[in-house]
Design a protein around this motif. Structure first.
Motif, PDB file in Angstrom:
ATOM      1  N   PHE A 159       0.827  -1.208   0.000  1.00  9.06           N
ATOM      2  CA  PHE A 159       0.000   0.000   0.000  1.00  9.06           C
ATOM      3  C   PHE A 159       0.861   1.257   0.000  1.00  9.06           C
ATOM      4  O   PHE A 159       0.620   2.205  -0.760  1.00  9.06           O
ATOM      5  N   LEU A 160       1.893   1.277   0.846  1.00  9.78           N
ATOM      6  CA  LEU A 160       2.728   2.467   0.961  1.00  9.78           C
ATOM      7  C   LEU A 160       3.617   2.646  -0.257  1.00  9.78           C
ATOM      8  O   LEU A 160       3.843   3.781  -0.711  1.00  9.78           O
ATOM      9  N   ALA A 161       4.119   1.546  -0.808  1.00 12.73           N
ATOM     10  CA  ALA A 161       4.914   1.643  -2.031  1.00 12.73           C
ATOM     11  C   ALA A 161       4.059   2.209  -3.166  1.00 12.73           C
ATOM     12  O   ALA A 161       4.514   3.052  -3.952  1.00 12.73           O
ATOM     13  N   GLU A 162       2.820   1.761  -3.241  1.00 13.48           N
ATOM     14  CA  GLU A 162       1.901   2.285  -4.261  1.00 13.48           C
ATOM     15  C   GLU A 162       1.621   3.772  -4.024  1.00 13.48           C
ATOM     16  O   GLU A 162       1.527   4.559  -4.957  1.00 13.48           O
ATOM     17  N   ARG A 163       1.508   4.149  -2.758  1.00 18.01           N
ATOM     18  CA  ARG A 163       1.199   5.537  -2.435  1.00 18.01           C
ATOM     19  C   ARG A 163       2.301   6.493  -2.890  1.00 18.01           C
ATOM     20  O   ARG A 163       2.043   7.600  -3.339  1.00 18.01           O
ATOM     21  N   PHE A 164       3.554   6.045  -2.775  1.00 17.80           N
ATOM     22  CA  PHE A 164       4.672   6.901  -3.168  1.00 17.80           C
ATOM     23  C   PHE A 164       5.071   6.720  -4.630  1.00 17.80           C
ATOM     24  O   PHE A 164       5.969   7.415  -5.114  1.00 17.80           O
TER      25      PHE A 164
END
Length: 230
Positions: A159-164
């Motif tokens: 989720f966080l990798a996708e967010r950045f």
């Protein structure tokens, strides 16, 4: 593929762990600092209660919060409450979310979050699970990033990798946990791509702003990429 039923079951387990931990705290313990700057443990518990109600609003088609000021004011209002009141609110708000999620609904519909963000309704149970799991760690009560279920840690890194991904201020970055799993993020900032390696817990801590990344290594001895606030 998102499985909201699985996430609701996992959320119940995470909420149970959280409630068991907070039940061991007295008024003094709730008033002690959490790991979040400027917040006591009482602030964290109050936030979790109000977040559950906010996500009920999301599921039922209402604004998540009236506005940012109201959200912040409600947390400050509720943070110093007596322990029994805090814990009763935490349990009751969690039950309200579970009841709202149990109602027949189109889980493929798009729902509105804060600040113009939209998402699939099917991701709301995981979003709530992330709040419960990560803020349990923030309580500084013996539950660490290493204690998080592996499946949750992997998905939250996703989720966080996708967010950045594609963020204009984050260079192209590979994130590897040493087991063969590799995530890609960033892509907007100038500079050659880098690969950051470490344990899944340390990677999650860095991506979520909960660890400074000092336990991570960057291939080629390059500096750790800077991440913007979440």
């Amino acid at each position: 593929m998102i499985d909201h039923a699985h996430d609701l079951a996992a959320l119940r387990e995470a909420t149970g762990r959280l409630l068991s931990a907070t039940e061991k705290m007295d008024d003094s313990a709730l008033g002690r600092p959490s790991r979040l700057p400027g917040w006591s443990r009482g602030h964290v518990v109050a936030h979790l209660s109000r977040n559950a109600d906010a996500l009920v609003n999301v599921l039922q088609g209402r604004p998540m919060y009236a506005d940012s000021e109201t959200r912040d004011r409600d947390i400050e209002r509720d943070a110093p409450r007596p322990r029994d009141e805090q814990l009763a609110d935490l349990a009751a708000s969690a039950a309200r979310f579970e009841d709202a999620a149990a109602a027949p609904a189109d889980w493929s519909r798009t729902v509105a979050m804060r600040n113009g963000v939209t998402d699939s309704a099917s991701r709301i149970p995981f979003r709530r699970r992330a709040e419960v799991e990560l803020h349990h760690v923030d309580l500084d009560a013996g539950y660490e990033l290493e204690d998080l279920p592996e499946e949750f840690t992997t998905r939250e890194i996703d989720f966080l990798a996708e967010r950045f991904a594609g963020h204009p201020d984050v260079m192209r970055t590979g994130v590897a946990d040493g087991t063969g799993r590799l995530w890609k993020t960033g892509g907007g900032a100038e500079g050659d791509p880098v690969t950051v390696r470490g344990t899944a817990a340390d990677l999650l801590g860095w991506l979520s702003g909960r660890r400074d990344g000092s336990a991570l290594t960057v291939e080629g001895g390059l500096p750790l990429p800077a991440l913007p606030p979440l």
